[in-house]
Design a protein around this motif. Structure first.
Motif, short mmCIF file in Angstrom:
data_model
loop_
_atom_site.label_atom_id
_atom_site.label_comp_id
_atom_site.label_asym_id
_atom_site.label_seq_id
_atom_site.Cartn_x
_atom_site.Cartn_y
_atom_site.Cartn_z
N MET A 7 0.83 -1.20 0.00
CA MET A 7 0.00 0.00 0.00
C MET A 7 0.87 1.25 0.00
O MET A 7 0.55 2.23 -0.69
N ARG A 8 1.97 1.22 0.76
CA ARG A 8 2.87 2.38 0.78
C ARG A 8 3.53 2.57 -0.59
O ARG A 8 3.70 3.71 -1.05
N ALA A 9 3.89 1.47 -1.22
CA ALA A 9 4.51 1.57 -2.56
C ALA A 9 3.51 2.18 -3.55
O ALA A 9 3.85 3.08 -4.34
N PHE A 10 2.27 1.71 -3.51
CA PHE A 10 1.23 2.22 -4.41
C PHE A 10 1.00 3.71 -4.21
O PHE A 10 1.00 4.49 -5.17
N ILE A 11 0.81 4.14 -2.96
CA ILE A 11 0.48 5.54 -2.72
C ILE A 11 1.67 6.44 -3.03
O ILE A 11 1.50 7.60 -3.43
N THR A 12 2.90 5.92 -2.88
CA THR A 12 4.09 6.71 -3.22
C THR A 12 4.19 6.89 -4.73
O THR A 12 4.58 7.98 -5.22
N VAL A 13 3.85 5.86 -5.50
CA VAL A 13 3.81 5.98 -6.97
C VAL A 13 2.79 7.04 -7.37
O VAL A 13 3.05 7.87 -8.26
N VAL A 14 1.66 7.04 -6.70
CA VAL A 14 0.61 8.02 -7.01
C VAL A 14 1.09 9.44 -6.72
O VAL A 14 0.93 10.35 -7.54
N THR A 15 1.69 9.66 -5.57
CA THR A 15 2.10 11.02 -5.19
C THR A 15 3.32 11.49 -5.99
O THR A 15 3.45 12.68 -6.28
N GLU A 16 4.22 10.55 -6.35
CA GLU A 16 5.44 10.94 -7.08
C GLU A 16 5.22 10.96 -8.59
O GLU A 16 5.98 11.60 -9.32
N GLY A 17 4.23 10.22 -9.06
CA GLY A 17 3.90 10.25 -10.48
C GLY A 17 4.66 9.27 -11.34
O GLY A 17 4.41 9.20 -12.56
N SER A 18 5.59 8.52 -10.77
CA SER A 18 6.32 7.52 -11.56
C SER A 18 6.91 6.47 -10.63
O SER A 18 7.13 6.73 -9.43
N PHE A 19 7.20 5.29 -11.21
CA PHE A 19 7.81 4.22 -10.43
C PHE A 19 9.25 4.56 -10.05
O PHE A 19 9.72 4.21 -8.97
N THR A 20 9.93 5.26 -10.94
CA THR A 20 11.34 5.59 -10.67
C THR A 20 11.47 6.54 -9.49
O THR A 20 12.28 6.32 -8.57
N ARG A 21 10.68 7.62 -9.51
CA ARG A 21 10.76 8.58 -8.40
C ARG A 21 10.26 7.95 -7.09
O ARG A 21 10.80 8.23 -6.00
N ALA A 22 9.23 7.11 -7.19
CA ALA A 22 8.75 6.41 -6.00
C ALA A 22 9.83 5.50 -5.43
O ALA A 22 10.02 5.41 -4.21
N ALA A 23 10.57 4.81 -6.31
CA ALA A 23 11.64 3.92 -5.87
C ALA A 23 12.74 4.71 -5.16
O ALA A 23 13.27 4.28 -4.12
N ASP A 24 13.08 5.88 -5.70
CA ASP A 24 14.10 6.72 -5.05
C ASP A 24 13.65 7.14 -3.65
O ASP A 24 14.43 7.13 -2.70
N ARG A 25 12.39 7.51 -3.53
CA ARG A 25 11.88 7.97 -2.24
C ARG A 25 11.82 6.82 -1.22
O ARG A 25 12.10 7.02 -0.03
#
Length: 307
Positions: A7-25
């Motif tokens: 769930m945290r991974a999903f919501i981070t992708v949503v807020t960051e707009g991409s899988f790459t930026r979500a992965a960095d965060r």
């Protein structure tokens, strides 16, 4: 796969707009983030994101799910923060079980000073001389007096509890001062009903020799009632000095057979767990340690009859 991590991974992708930026965060690889989201979609049986080479877009299901997920994660973070505060700072309700007479005579000043030092702690004090079940009855700490037997509970020694045999001067004038244990057979006894039976308390057997008690004896589950009765000349008692010490010092009671004084008991703080101990419990135990003195202040009396 941990559902909360997904769930945290999903919501981070949503807020960051991409899988790459979500992965960095999140400090993980884009492939792992994508795997979390894909597994979440499989579990839900619904597509949450439409993926393109440059961006991700929420589906209708994903949009609704994201709102609920964010609320759930916020609630979890709030709960974790509150629990961390409880562990780091002494706060919350502290439930204590304590013996009646000890608490009424000696506990109030300690509790007031503890709360002045830790104003965020609320005290729920329950007085009872029976042995409470700490876990079942929801107590943080139980104060117990005696010779503690082995158990799964953790027990912290707080202070020695001295026992003395005594009677009023009036009673001893009428019935005589015993000079040895055998002479106790002809006396009246006021017995505390929760008194331990133990080899460490040989005088306990003297207080009820078979067939020897005179009429007019008394049994009671409250030491202060027995103290008042013995000062009225009703008989002999064995009581802790935290109850009768002041009366002895004032000459209202005389110690009998001090050379046969029973072994001292102990005052203990008993609690369920040693690990992950809440700060309110740890602070209270630390506060009690040494508070009553060594020897305890209630033993700082002189028996006028011994001089």
């Amino acid at each position: 796969m941990d559902r909360i991590d997904a769930m945290r991974a999903f919501i981070t992708v949503v807020t960051e707009g991409s899988f790459t930026r979500a992965a960095d965060r999140l400090g993980m690889s884009p492939q792992l983030v994508s795997k979390y989201v894909s597994r979440l979609e499989e579990q839900l049986g619904a597509r949450l994101l439409n993926r393109t080479t440059r961006k991700v877009h929420l589906t209708e299901a994903g949009d609704r799910y994201a709102l609920r997920v964010q609320q759930v994660l916020d609630d979890i973070d709030d709960m974790d923060s509150q629990l961390n505060d409880l562990q780091e700072d002494a706060r919350g309700q502290l439930r204590i079980s304590a013996p009646v007479s000890f608490a009424t005579l000696h506990l109030a000043p300690l509790l007031c000073r503890f709360q002045r030092a830790h104003p965020s702690v609320n005290i729920d004090l329950q007085l009872n001389d029976r042995k409470v079940d700490i876990v079942e009855e929801g107590f943080d700490i139980a104060l117990r007096i005696g010779h503690l037997k082995s158990s799964s509970m953790i027990a912290k020694f707080i202070a020695p509890v001295r026992l003395v045999m005594c009677a009023s001067p009036d009673y001893l004038t009428r019935h005589g001062m015993p000079s040895n244990p055998d002479e106790l057979k002809n006396h009246r006894y006021l017995r505390y009903s929760y008194m331990e039976e133990s080899p460490a308390l040989p005088a306990h057997a003297w207080l009820r020799p078979p067939g020897s008690e005179l009429s007019g004896g008394m049994i009671c589950n409250n030491g202060e009632v027995l103290l008042k009765a013995v000062m009225e000349g009703s008989g002999i008692i064995i009581q802790p000095t935290f109850i009768c010490g002041a009366a002895i010092g004032e000459g209202k009671l005389k110690v009998i057979l001090p050379e046969y004084e029973p072994d001292a008991m102990g005052l203990y703080a008993v609690y369920a767990h040693r690990k992950l101990l809440a700060s309110k419990v740890r602070c209270f135990i630390d506060f009690m340690e040494g508070y009553f003195g060594d020897p305890p202040y209630w033993d700082n009396f002189d028996d006028p009859s011994s001089s």
